[in-house]
Scaffold this active site. Structure first.
Site, PDB file in Angstrom:
ATOM      1  N   LYS A   1      -2.504   0.790  -3.060  1.00 22.48           N
ATOM      2  CA  LYS A   1      -1.667   0.094  -3.895  1.00 22.48           C
ATOM      3  C   LYS A   1      -1.164   0.611  -5.346  1.00 22.48           C
ATOM      4  O   LYS A   1      -1.152   0.167  -6.527  1.00 22.48           O
ATOM      5  CB  LYS A   1      -3.487  -0.247  -4.177  1.00 22.48           C
ATOM      6  CG  LYS A   1      -4.431   0.703  -4.248  1.00 22.48           C
ATOM      7  CD  LYS A   1      -5.867  -0.579  -4.807  1.00 22.48           C
ATOM      8  CE  LYS A   1      -6.261  -0.885  -3.656  1.00 22.48           C
ATOM      9  NZ  LYS A   1      -8.052  -1.859  -4.214  1.00 22.48           N
TER      10      LYS A   1
ATOM     11  N   GLY B   1      -8.698  -8.832   3.101  1.00 24.86           N
ATOM     12  CA  GLY B   1      -9.040  -6.824   3.354  1.00 24.86           C
ATOM     13  C   GLY B   1     -10.478  -7.378   5.121  1.00 24.86           C
ATOM     14  O   GLY B   1     -10.781  -7.667   5.885  1.00 24.86           O
TER      15      GLY B   1
ATOM     16  N   HIS C   1      -7.333 -14.254  -7.839  1.00 24.06           N
ATOM     17  CA  HIS C   1      -8.528 -12.803  -7.104  1.00 24.06           C
ATOM     18  C   HIS C   1      -9.416 -12.525  -7.909  1.00 24.06           C
ATOM     19  O   HIS C   1      -9.872 -12.065  -8.693  1.00 24.06           O
ATOM     20  CB  HIS C   1      -7.344 -11.395  -7.477  1.00 24.06           C
ATOM     21  CG  HIS C   1      -7.913 -10.146  -6.551  1.00 24.06           C
ATOM     22  ND1 HIS C   1      -9.058  -9.828  -6.260  1.00 24.06           N
ATOM     23  CD2 HIS C   1      -6.666  -9.726  -4.700  1.00 24.06           C
ATOM     24  CE1 HIS C   1      -9.203  -8.803  -5.392  1.00 24.06           C
ATOM     25  NE2 HIS C   1      -8.170  -8.440  -4.534  1.00 24.06           N
ATOM     26  N   ARG C   2     -10.183 -12.227  -6.899  1.00 27.68           N
ATOM     27  CA  ARG C   2     -12.006 -12.210  -7.447  1.00 27.68           C
ATOM     28  C   ARG C   2     -11.963 -10.596  -7.672  1.00 27.68           C
ATOM     29  O   ARG C   2     -13.977 -10.736  -7.898  1.00 27.68           O
ATOM     30  CB  ARG C   2     -12.657 -12.948  -6.727  1.00 27.68           C
ATOM     31  CG  ARG C   2     -12.705 -11.935  -4.749  1.00 27.68           C
ATOM     32  CD  ARG C   2     -13.692 -13.105  -3.846  1.00 27.68           C
ATOM     33  NE  ARG C   2     -15.735 -12.571  -3.464  1.00 27.68           N
ATOM     34  CZ  ARG C   2     -15.842 -12.775  -2.884  1.00 27.68           C
ATOM     35  NH1 ARG C   2     -15.511 -13.983  -1.751  1.00 27.68           N
ATOM     36  NH2 ARG C   2     -17.104 -12.367  -3.040  1.00 27.68           N
TER      37      ARG C   2
ATOM     38  N   LYS D   1       1.063  -1.274   0.453  1.00 25.02           N
ATOM     39  CA  LYS D   1       0.349   0.080  -0.494  1.00 25.02           C
ATOM     40  C   LYS D   1       0.899   1.250   0.105  1.00 25.02           C
ATOM     41  O   LYS D   1       1.987   1.101   0.627  1.00 25.02           O
ATOM     42  CB  LYS D   1      -0.482  -0.066   1.629  1.00 25.02           C
ATOM     43  CG  LYS D   1      -1.538  -1.097   1.191  1.00 25.02           C
ATOM     44  CD  LYS D   1      -2.815  -1.558   0.190  1.00 25.02           C
ATOM     45  CE  LYS D   1      -3.686  -2.829   0.617  1.00 25.02           C
ATOM     46  NZ  LYS D   1      -5.133  -2.776  -0.765  1.00 25.02           N
TER      47      LYS D   1
ATOM     48  N   ASP E   1      -1.723  -5.335  -6.046  1.00 26.46           N
ATOM     49  CA  ASP E   1      -2.482  -5.182  -6.224  1.00 26.46           C
ATOM     50  C   ASP E   1      -3.568  -5.765  -7.167  1.00 26.46           C
ATOM     51  O   ASP E   1      -3.075  -6.186  -8.262  1.00 26.46           O
ATOM     52  CB  ASP E   1      -3.235  -4.130  -5.597  1.00 26.46           C
ATOM     53  CG  ASP E   1      -4.211  -4.067  -4.454  1.00 26.46           C
ATOM     54  OD1 ASP E   1      -5.193  -4.496  -4.565  1.00 26.46           O
ATOM     55  OD2 ASP E   1      -4.157  -3.166  -2.740  1.00 26.46           O
TER      56      ASP E   1
ATOM     57  N   LYS F   1       2.051  -9.670  -2.174  1.00 28.67           N
ATOM     58  CA  LYS F   1       1.737  -9.462  -4.041  1.00 28.67           C
ATOM     59  C   LYS F   1       0.801  -7.954  -3.870  1.00 28.67           C
ATOM     60  O   LYS F   1       0.411  -7.135  -3.670  1.00 28.67           O
ATOM     61  CB  LYS F   1      -0.163 -10.063  -3.531  1.00 28.67           C
ATOM     62  CG  LYS F   1      -0.832  -9.396  -2.456  1.00 28.67           C
ATOM     63  CD  LYS F   1      -2.195 -10.622  -2.604  1.00 28.67           C
ATOM     64  CE  LYS F   1      -2.973 -10.051  -3.600  1.00 28.67           C
ATOM     65  NZ  LYS F   1      -3.798  -8.571  -3.994  1.00 28.67           N
TER      66      LYS F   1
END
Length: 374
Positions: A64, A268, A183-184, A62, A90, A88
């Site tokens: 992001k 999250g 990732h969704r 972050k 973003d 990871k």
């Protein structure tokens, strides 16, 4: 199949509500899919947790977007140095002008090597390649030519890419022996409210297609999903046999023997104070990821990373977070900053499910979706 089940019926003007909760994928139909290349055990082998069986812990750099490649890699280094297993990209960071994919990759590889010498860990980088199909292929070839299978997990925005391209890309990652990270992003935009398709359907197919670790929500953080609903998503990732739970809109199903379990990712709104509750819900076969819960720590990214590892260490020792924090200042600071989610609340909900399942199911049959534990 997707066009048949999720097709034009959603466009009928007479409909005021249409929501597909679940489908069962027959064993015979599953034969055409290979499932995860690495799966839970393969990812554990990469990280080195085959014996300890501890949860994996990671972060998302972050902010992001906005950081240049060296700046991004420096944040990643502080996270690795603090003991995190994985950093990871973003979901919306791939190859922007301010942070080119190739340059960021090379900078991260440098800090992985540097941090690994300090921590004696094998650190992973979930590298987002999501893009037009030909560009994704070029990036996979590039990663393979660099021989980065040990440290790079290929990240894919599974919903955005689409099921057809995703399957072809996963065939290529399997050929080159890369683990994958799903990732969704984009899913919720089209599937909340009165119309949509429950994520458990997509998750089943992502496991069949070959995703190795997948974002499913947390049950205790900022994203949608009750603890019981998220527990079901975890079970879809990990278990081979699923019992029917109509009060969750979930059908009984069996995965074929050749389909490996997929590692769930809990991400999250997570910080060290929620780790105990997360493990109570997900168990230890999970990847716990915190963004602001790492970088927003009062002692910065390094302190936030240490707080997360300390929280995981406490779980493995069977010591409650607040007790362990008495002798671990980074964890103590995180608990003062964000508080502590008592895992007893999660255990109570899981026990309540066993006691009231039939009652909830009966109410669901009368009231429909409004009575379901979602």
């Amino acid at each position: 199949m997707f066009a048949s089940v999720f097709g034009n019926i959603f466009g009928l003007k007479e409909l005021e509500e249409l929501y597909i909760f679940d489908i069962v994928i027959p064993l015979r139909y599953q034969k055409q899919f290979q499932g995860p290349y690495a799966g839970i055990e393969g990812i554990r082998k990469m990280v080195g947790t085959e014996k300890s069986r501890r949860p994996h812990v990671g972060t998302i750099v972050k902010p992001k977007v906005g950081l240049a490649p060296k700046e991004w890699a420096n944040v990643a280094y502080e996270a690795y140095r603090g003991g995190l297993d994985l950093v990871k990209d973003d979901e919306n960071l791939v190859d922007q002008d301010f942070c080119r994919w190739e340059e960021r990759l090379h900078e991260v590889v440098k800090v992985i090597e540097k941090a690994g010498k300090e921590t004696n860990q094998n650190h992973l980088y979930s590298c987002n390649i999501s893009d037009k199909y030909d560009r994704m292929v070029e990036r996979i070839d590039y990663l393979n030519n660099m021989g980065l299978q040990k440290n790079v997990v290929i990240m894919l925005d599974t919903y955005i890419i689409g099921v057809g391209a995703l399957q072809n890309i996963l065939e290529l990652t399997r050929r080159y022996k890369f683990a994958t990270h799903g990732h969704r992003a984009g899913y919720a935009a089209a599937n909340r409210g009165n119309f949509g398709i429950n994520f458990q359907i997509y998750e089943k197919f992502y496991r069949l297609f070959g995703i190795d670790q997948m974002h499913i929500g947390t049950g205790v953080g900022k994203m949608e999903g009750s603890p019981l609903a998220i527990k079901r998503l975890h079970d879809i990732a990990e278990k081979n046999t699923l019992e029917e739970k109509l009060y969750l809109g979930s059908l009984a199903m069996e995965f074929a023997p050749h389909i490996k379990p997929m590692l769930s990712i809990a991400s999250g709104g997570i910080d060290a104070g929620k780790v105990d509750a997360l493990v109570a819900l997900h168990g230890k076969n999970t990847n716990i990821q915190a963004g602001a819960g790492v970088h927003g720590h009062i002692e910065g990214t390094f302190g936030g990373a240490k707080s997360m590892r300390q929280a995981v260490n406490a779980v493995m020792l069977g010591i409650p977070g607040p007790t362990y924090a008495r002798e671990h200042k980074e964890l103590a600071a995180a608990l003062r900053q964000w508080g502590y989610f008592d895992p007893a609340k999660i255990r109570k909900e899981l026990e309540k499910e066993k006691e009231t399942a039939k009652k909830i199911e009966k109410a669901m049959m009368k009231k429909g979706r409004k009575a379901m534990e979602l």
